[in-house]
Design a protein around this motif. Sequence first.
Motif, short mmCIF file in Angstrom:
data_model
loop_
_atom_site.label_atom_id
_atom_site.label_comp_id
_atom_site.label_asym_id
_atom_site.label_seq_id
_atom_site.Cartn_x
_atom_site.Cartn_y
_atom_site.Cartn_z
N GLY A 4 -0.54 -3.18 5.58
CA GLY A 4 -0.46 -4.62 5.63
C GLY A 4 0.36 -5.22 4.50
O GLY A 4 0.12 -6.36 4.10
N TYR A 5 1.35 -4.47 3.98
CA TYR A 5 2.18 -4.98 2.88
C TYR A 5 3.16 -6.00 3.42
O TYR A 5 3.88 -5.74 4.39
CB TYR A 5 2.91 -3.82 2.20
N THR A 6 3.22 -7.18 2.80
CA THR A 6 4.06 -8.26 3.29
C THR A 6 5.25 -8.54 2.38
O THR A 6 6.04 -9.42 2.68
CB THR A 6 3.25 -9.55 3.44
N GLY A 7 5.41 -7.81 1.31
CA GLY A 7 6.52 -8.04 0.38
C GLY A 7 7.74 -7.21 0.74
O GLY A 7 7.82 -6.57 1.79
N PHE A 8 8.73 -7.21 -0.16
CA PHE A 8 9.94 -6.42 0.03
C PHE A 8 9.63 -4.95 -0.24
O PHE A 8 9.00 -4.60 -1.22
CB PHE A 8 11.05 -6.91 -0.90
N VAL A 9 10.11 -4.08 0.61
CA VAL A 9 9.81 -2.66 0.50
C VAL A 9 10.77 -1.97 -0.46
O VAL A 9 10.43 -0.96 -1.06
CB VAL A 9 9.86 -2.00 1.90
N ASN A 10 11.94 -2.50 -0.69
CA ASN A 10 12.95 -1.84 -1.51
C ASN A 10 12.84 -2.17 -2.99
O ASN A 10 13.73 -1.81 -3.75
CB ASN A 10 14.34 -2.19 -1.01
N TYR A 14 5.70 -2.72 -6.65
CA TYR A 14 5.06 -3.33 -5.50
C TYR A 14 3.92 -4.22 -5.98
O TYR A 14 3.08 -3.79 -6.76
CB TYR A 14 4.52 -2.25 -4.57
N ALA A 15 3.90 -5.47 -5.50
CA ALA A 15 2.89 -6.42 -5.92
C ALA A 15 1.56 -6.13 -5.24
O ALA A 15 1.50 -5.90 -4.03
CB ALA A 15 3.34 -7.84 -5.61
N LYS A 16 0.50 -6.13 -6.03
CA LYS A 16 -0.84 -5.85 -5.50
C LYS A 16 -1.31 -6.97 -4.58
O LYS A 16 -2.04 -6.72 -3.63
CB LYS A 16 -1.80 -5.69 -6.68
N SER A 17 -0.85 -8.17 -4.81
CA SER A 17 -1.31 -9.31 -4.01
C SER A 17 -0.73 -9.32 -2.60
O SER A 17 -1.19 -10.06 -1.75
CB SER A 17 -0.93 -10.61 -4.71
N LYS A 18 0.26 -8.49 -2.32
CA LYS A 18 0.90 -8.45 -1.00
C LYS A 18 0.23 -7.49 -0.03
O LYS A 18 0.63 -7.39 1.12
CB LYS A 18 2.37 -8.05 -1.14
N PHE A 19 -0.80 -6.76 -0.46
CA PHE A 19 -1.52 -5.83 0.41
C PHE A 19 -2.69 -6.53 1.07
O PHE A 19 -3.16 -7.57 0.62
CB PHE A 19 -2.06 -4.64 -0.40
N SER A 20 -3.19 -5.94 2.16
CA SER A 20 -4.40 -6.47 2.77
C SER A 20 -5.60 -6.10 1.89
O SER A 20 -5.51 -5.24 1.03
CB SER A 20 -4.58 -5.91 4.18
N LYS A 21 -6.73 -6.74 2.11
CA LYS A 21 -7.86 -6.64 1.19
C LYS A 21 -8.39 -5.21 0.97
O LYS A 21 -8.64 -4.84 -0.15
CB LYS A 21 -8.99 -7.56 1.63
N PRO A 22 -8.60 -4.40 1.99
CA PRO A 22 -9.13 -3.05 1.71
C PRO A 22 -8.17 -2.21 0.88
O PRO A 22 -8.59 -1.48 -0.02
CB PRO A 22 -9.34 -2.43 3.09
#
Length: 69
Positions: A4-10, A14-22
């Motif tokens: 569920g990562y919604t940020g840029f993949v490249n 990687y921002a922790k806030s861009k993942f889904s809760k689990p």
Amino acid sequence: MRMGYTGFVNDQAYAKSKFSKPYKFLVHLLIHTLGHNKGGYDESTDYIMNIITCLILNKPYNISQMIFN
């Protein structure tokens, strides 16, 4: 993308806030236990993301080699 990562993949970090809760909790735990930074626990580096990806996909990963390097 399975996590569920919604940020840029490249990005390098990687921002922790861009993942889904689990998965956000899993990323939080691994950043605190395996990260070597003294602050700024909101971003994950590429080697920690490799560990998380291997855990999610049930693939083998040599964590001891990463720790000793």
